[in-house]
Design a protein around this motif. Structure first.
Motif, PDB file in Angstrom:
ATOM      1  N   ILE A  66       0.838  -1.210   0.000  1.00  0.00           N
ATOM      2  CA  ILE A  66       0.000   0.000   0.000  1.00  0.00           C
ATOM      3  C   ILE A  66       0.867   1.251   0.000  1.00  0.00           C
ATOM      4  O   ILE A  66       0.626   2.200  -0.768  1.00  0.00           O
ATOM      5  CB  ILE A  66      -0.953  -0.024   1.207  1.00  0.00           C
ATOM      6  CG1 ILE A  66      -1.962  -1.163   1.054  1.00  0.00           C
ATOM      7  CG2 ILE A  66      -1.652   1.311   1.377  1.00  0.00           C
ATOM      8  CD1 ILE A  66      -2.862  -1.352   2.268  1.00  0.00           C
ATOM      9  N   ALA A  67       1.889   1.292   0.868  1.00  0.00           N
ATOM     10  CA  ALA A  67       2.746   2.477   0.931  1.00  0.00           C
ATOM     11  C   ALA A  67       3.455   2.711  -0.390  1.00  0.00           C
ATOM     12  O   ALA A  67       3.574   3.852  -0.862  1.00  0.00           O
ATOM     13  CB  ALA A  67       3.763   2.321   2.065  1.00  0.00           C
ATOM     14  N   ASN A  68       3.941   1.654  -1.008  1.00  0.00           N
ATOM     15  CA  ASN A  68       4.656   1.801  -2.278  1.00  0.00           C
ATOM     16  C   ASN A  68       3.709   2.269  -3.379  1.00  0.00           C
ATOM     17  O   ASN A  68       4.049   3.106  -4.224  1.00  0.00           O
ATOM     18  CB  ASN A  68       5.307   0.477  -2.649  1.00  0.00           C
ATOM     19  CG  ASN A  68       6.344   0.638  -3.735  1.00  0.00           C
ATOM     20  OD1 ASN A  68       7.066   1.637  -3.764  1.00  0.00           O
ATOM     21  ND2 ASN A  68       6.433  -0.317  -4.635  1.00  0.00           N
ATOM     22  N   ALA A  69       2.457   1.710  -3.402  1.00  0.00           N
ATOM     23  CA  ALA A  69       1.492   2.128  -4.421  1.00  0.00           C
ATOM     24  C   ALA A  69       1.135   3.597  -4.260  1.00  0.00           C
ATOM     25  O   ALA A  69       1.037   4.351  -5.246  1.00  0.00           O
ATOM     26  CB  ALA A  69       0.237   1.247  -4.320  1.00  0.00           C
ATOM     27  N   PRO A 164       9.382   6.206  -0.416  1.00  0.00           N
ATOM     28  CA  PRO A 164       9.790   7.501  -0.969  1.00  0.00           C
ATOM     29  C   PRO A 164       9.008   7.848  -2.230  1.00  0.00           C
ATOM     30  O   PRO A 164       8.681   6.988  -3.052  1.00  0.00           O
ATOM     31  CB  PRO A 164      11.270   7.278  -1.270  1.00  0.00           C
ATOM     32  CG  PRO A 164      11.377   5.821  -1.564  1.00  0.00           C
ATOM     33  CD  PRO A 164      10.370   5.146  -0.694  1.00  0.00           C
ATOM     34  N   VAL A 165       8.705   9.144  -2.374  1.00  0.00           N
ATOM     35  CA  VAL A 165       8.125   9.698  -3.611  1.00  0.00           C
ATOM     36  C   VAL A 165       9.272  10.346  -4.375  1.00  0.00           C
ATOM     37  O   VAL A 165       9.888  11.311  -3.887  1.00  0.00           O
ATOM     38  CB  VAL A 165       7.021  10.721  -3.300  1.00  0.00           C
ATOM     39  CG1 VAL A 165       6.472  11.313  -4.607  1.00  0.00           C
ATOM     40  CG2 VAL A 165       5.905  10.067  -2.494  1.00  0.00           C
ATOM     41  N   ILE A 166       9.598   9.827  -5.550  1.00  0.00           N
ATOM     42  CA  ILE A 166      10.779  10.262  -6.303  1.00  0.00           C
ATOM     43  C   ILE A 166      10.320  11.093  -7.494  1.00  0.00           C
ATOM     44  O   ILE A 166       9.476  10.660  -8.298  1.00  0.00           O
ATOM     45  CB  ILE A 166      11.600   9.055  -6.757  1.00  0.00           C
ATOM     46  CG1 ILE A 166      12.035   8.217  -5.540  1.00  0.00           C
ATOM     47  CG2 ILE A 166      12.809   9.489  -7.559  1.00  0.00           C
ATOM     48  CD1 ILE A 166      12.759   6.957  -5.889  1.00  0.00           C
ATOM     49  N   ARG A 167      10.871  12.299  -7.596  1.00  0.00           N
ATOM     50  CA  ARG A 167      10.590  13.186  -8.731  1.00  0.00           C
ATOM     51  C   ARG A 167      11.914  13.700  -9.272  1.00  0.00           C
ATOM     52  O   ARG A 167      12.717  14.238  -8.526  1.00  0.00           O
ATOM     53  CB  ARG A 167       9.725  14.363  -8.301  1.00  0.00           C
ATOM     54  CG  ARG A 167       9.464  15.369  -9.444  1.00  0.00           C
ATOM     55  CD  ARG A 167       8.764  16.607  -8.933  1.00  0.00           C
ATOM     56  NE  ARG A 167       7.423  16.299  -8.424  1.00  0.00           N
ATOM     57  CZ  ARG A 167       6.642  17.191  -7.812  1.00  0.00           C
ATOM     58  NH1 ARG A 167       7.088  18.425  -7.623  1.00  0.00           N
ATOM     59  NH2 ARG A 167       5.456  16.846  -7.381  1.00  0.00           N
ATOM     60  N   VAL A 175       5.776   8.806   1.934  1.00  0.00           N
ATOM     61  CA  VAL A 175       4.451   8.355   2.366  1.00  0.00           C
ATOM     62  C   VAL A 175       4.650   7.310   3.472  1.00  0.00           C
ATOM     63  O   VAL A 175       5.368   6.320   3.269  1.00  0.00           O
ATOM     64  CB  VAL A 175       3.663   7.759   1.186  1.00  0.00           C
ATOM     65  CG1 VAL A 175       2.315   7.233   1.665  1.00  0.00           C
ATOM     66  CG2 VAL A 175       3.476   8.797   0.091  1.00  0.00           C
ATOM     67  N   SER A 176       4.023   7.535   4.611  1.00  0.00           N
ATOM     68  CA  SER A 176       4.148   6.634   5.757  1.00  0.00           C
ATOM     69  C   SER A 176       2.804   5.999   6.065  1.00  0.00           C
ATOM     70  O   SER A 176       1.782   6.697   6.108  1.00  0.00           O
ATOM     71  CB  SER A 176       4.652   7.385   6.986  1.00  0.00           C
ATOM     72  OG  SER A 176       5.875   8.024   6.694  1.00  0.00           O
TER      73      SER A 176
END
Length: 699
Positions: A66-69, A164-167, A175-176
């Motif tokens: 869920i966190a990764n999605a 992590p959210v990577i941009r 996101v935790s």
């Protein structure tokens, strides 16, 4: 005539009477059966641990997915997170969880918390434990799982799954998704073994994050099983204390996707014992019943053997306790009928005679040895035996030493606790050291001590410590005298070379001839001082002799009826370093007076006087020139002035005063004259010496 039988026949009868083969066969069968029950119990425990570890990994994996999605969703990157909030709630509320989004650049701040109202004011940043999970996700750019945390807002025990959210190749947000540990414990309880068994999950720090029983009291605690050494816990099955205070059998399993996390399944130790001990004891009881019949038959045979054996043991103890043959009672009679015992008695008597002869030889050597010899009891550390020479070295009588004193009573107070006997007993090996003996009259004696431990054969138990002493006081005094003399020579030579080097460096090099004369004069002044010091064995130099040595040409009439120099002052012996400084000081003043001052014209004279302050060890020396050419204060400091200032002020912490008066030039020098070293004591007198670094003393 009574017939004697050999000991071999008696032993064969004893072995035949006992059911040895039956006992071995029955015991082996019982042990194998018990081992099979034990192995089955352990395998079941291991299988349960493996299955539950996969379950926990699957549960945490759901949160990781869920966190990764959520982190991969484009909605997590926008400024408006309302749509993201609704989606996140729909994913996490069925799990009893929520979602928190943190902005990582430029500063860490909280953007979203689905557990709060939409318009609620959010905390500025994460807690310390949450920050660790965020930092791990930021560093690895992968989903990270924290250790045990108590939620700051909810107060509930959780672990945090951070993605992590990577941009543009950078981690901008994280996101935790918290994992409710109470819910995880309840799900674990539904699958764990029943009864008194339990399953427990620990994080990488060893704290409990889920438990099938009593999780309300134990979440976040370090379980008692962590006290077991790491090597034991690495085994598939190990025994350790349980949280309820009893003992349990544990089987551990690492959780693959969670580094450092482990799951253990535990059964009470009593249940483990009951699984194999009951059948084992049942079989063992039947075997023992059969053996008792054989033991009863063998008792009679054993009785015939034990009586003569006990007689031999009593005799051996008597020989050991009473070395003197005259004090021993007669040997006890043995039970007749055993040929080997009759022969053993005869051999024992011959061995006693040989032992007595050896004891007499040892006693003669012990009493007449040129070195001091002592035996110390290894249990009490008291002297058990000493010879005449030992008593002479330590200055005490044998009756005063044996059974009363310990080695610490004979050594210097600073050496107590480090005697050779104590060190040899502690290290269980022979040692050889030098130390100090404090005699009753207060004198110190240096000894060379060798100590070794006498061990009991078979057991290795220390019995006695043998110590040998040699008086090395005269040798130590000679060595100390040589070392002191060598150090003094080295120190004086270095001082002399340093002063010569300073004179060479400070002398101007404008003209080679003048340079050579100046160096020659200063070195000659030092040479005269060294002659005076050597005559006094470097204990100091007489100040009047120093002054007269520098002004010798002017102390006797030359061109006129009167001497051109006068010397006056109290008797004073100055230290070697001060003597060298005064010598160069007088040389510079005399040279200046000869070139430019009172000694450069007929009729001029110099008066040198001094005063002493014994309390402060200070000297006040006055140089006065009269009837010389007119003097005036120079516009710059000459080389001689610089030399005097450096010698007196820098090296001797003194003070120089110069006066250019109409009567003539006057120089007053105030400086310390030092304390000449005391003359060494005669070698024959005992002296206190520094504490040795090695173990010291006697015994």
């Amino acid at each position: 005539m009574r017939r004697s039988f050999s000991l071999r026949l008696h032993l064969m009868g004893l072995v035949a009477a006992v059911l040895v083969p039956s006992l071995i066969a029955g015991g082996t069968a019982a042990w194998r059966l018990a081992s099979s029950y034990s192995e089955a119990f352990e395998e079941r425990l291991q299988d349960t641990a493996s299955a539950l570890a996969l379950f926990v990994e699957s549960e945490i994996g759901t949160y990781r997915t869920i966190a990764n999605a959520l982190a991969l969703s484009p909605m997590a990157e926008g400024e408006d997170l309302s749509a993201f909030r609704e989606w996140a709630r729909s994913l996490t509320e069925p799990l009893g969880s929520w979602v928190v989004v943190h902005e990582m650049q430029p500063l860490i701040r909280r953007l979203l918390n689905t557990a709060t109202a939409d318009d609620a004011v959010l905390a500025t940043g994460p807690g310390p434990m949450t920050s660790r999970a965020l930092g791990q996700a930021l560093e690895t750019r992968q989903v990270a799982v924290s250790d045990f945390i108590v939620g700051g807002a909810t107060g509930r025990p959780i672990v945090v799954v951070a993605a992590p959210v990577i941009r543009d190749g950078k981690v901008t947000r994280i996101v935790s998704v918290p994992v409710d540990l109470v819910r995880l414990s309840e799900r674990l309880r539904a699958r764990a073994p029943g009864g008194e068994a339990f399953a427990s999950v620990a994080d990488s720090g060893g704290r409990i994050v889920a438990r099938s029983r009593n999780h309300q009291q134990l979440l976040g605690m370090l379980p008692p099983s962590r006290s077991v050494p790491e090597a034991a816990r690495r085994q598939r099955v190990f025994e350790a204390p349980a949280s309820d205070g009893g003992r349990a059998i544990f089987s551990g399993q690492n959780i693959g996707s969670l580094p450092g996390w482990t799951l253990v399944v535990a059964e009470p130790h009593a249940r483990y014992l009951a699984s194999w001990l009951t059948p084992f004891l049942t079989l063992l009881a039947g075997g023992l019943a059969a053996v008792l019949l054989g033991v009863a038959a063998a008792a009679w045979v054993a009785n015939r053997i034990t009586r003569p054996v006990q007689a031999m043991m009593q005799r051996a103890g008597t020989v050991a306790d009473r070395p003197d043959r005259e004090k021993r009672p007669p040997p006890p009679p043995i039970v007749p009928g055993v040929l080997e015992f009759e022969r053993l008695q005869d051999a024992t008597e011959r061995a006693e005679l040989a032992l007595d002869e050896r004891a007499l030889e040892y006693q003669a050597i012990f009493d007449t040895a040129a070195a001091g010899v002592a035996e110390v009891d290894a249990t009490t550390l008291r002297y058990a035996r000493v010879n005449r020479r030992f008593c002479e070295i330590v200055g005490r009588e044998e009756a005063e030493l044996v059974g009363r004193l310990v080695p610490d009573d004979l050594v210097h107070p600073e050496d107590r606790g480090r005697t050779p006997a104590a060190v040899a007993l502690r290290k269980r090996r022979a040692i050889q050291v030098e130390g100090r003996v404090l005699r009753p009259d207060g004198k110190l004696t240096w000894v060379r001590a060798s100590a070794s431990v006498i061990l009991e054969r078979g057991t290795g138990r220390p019995l006695r410590i043998l110590t040998i002493l040699q008086d090395v006081t005269e040798r130590r005094q000679a060595e100390e005298a040589r070392a002191l003399l060598a150090g003094e020579v080295d120190h004086r030579a270095k001082n002399a070379l340093a002063i010569v080097l300073a004179a060479v460096r400070l002398t101007p090099r404008t003209e080679m001839e003048a340079y050579a004369r100046a160096i020659e004069g200063r070195v000659a002044a030092l040479a005269r001082t060294h002659t005076l010091l050597a005559e006094a064995r470097w204990t100091g130099a007489d100040l009047q002799a120093l002054v007269e040595g520098e002004l010798a040409p002017f102390l006797v009439p030359s061109a006129g009826p009167q001497p051109r120099a006068r010397v006056s002052g109290p008797e004073l012996v100055v230290a070697a370093e001060a003597a060298q400084t005064i010598s160069l000081l007088l040389h510079e003043l005399a040279t200046n007076a000869t070139k430019h001052g009172a000694l450069s014209v007929p009729g001029g004279f110099v008066e040198v006087s001094w005063e002493r302050d014994d309390a402060a060890s200070m000297l006040r020396l006055r140089w006065a020139e009269r009837n010389g050419p007119p003097v005036e204060k120079p516009k710059r400091q000459g080389f001689g002035t610089q030399v005097i200032n450096r010698l007196v002020e820098a090296q001797r912490n003194g003070m120089v005063e110069r006066h250019w008066e109409p009567e003539g030039f006057t120089c007053v020098v105030t400086m310390g004259f030092g304390k000449p070293p005391a003359k060494p004591a005669p070698p024959s007198q005992p002296q206190d010496v520094p504490r040795p670094k090695e173990p010291a003393g006697v015994g």
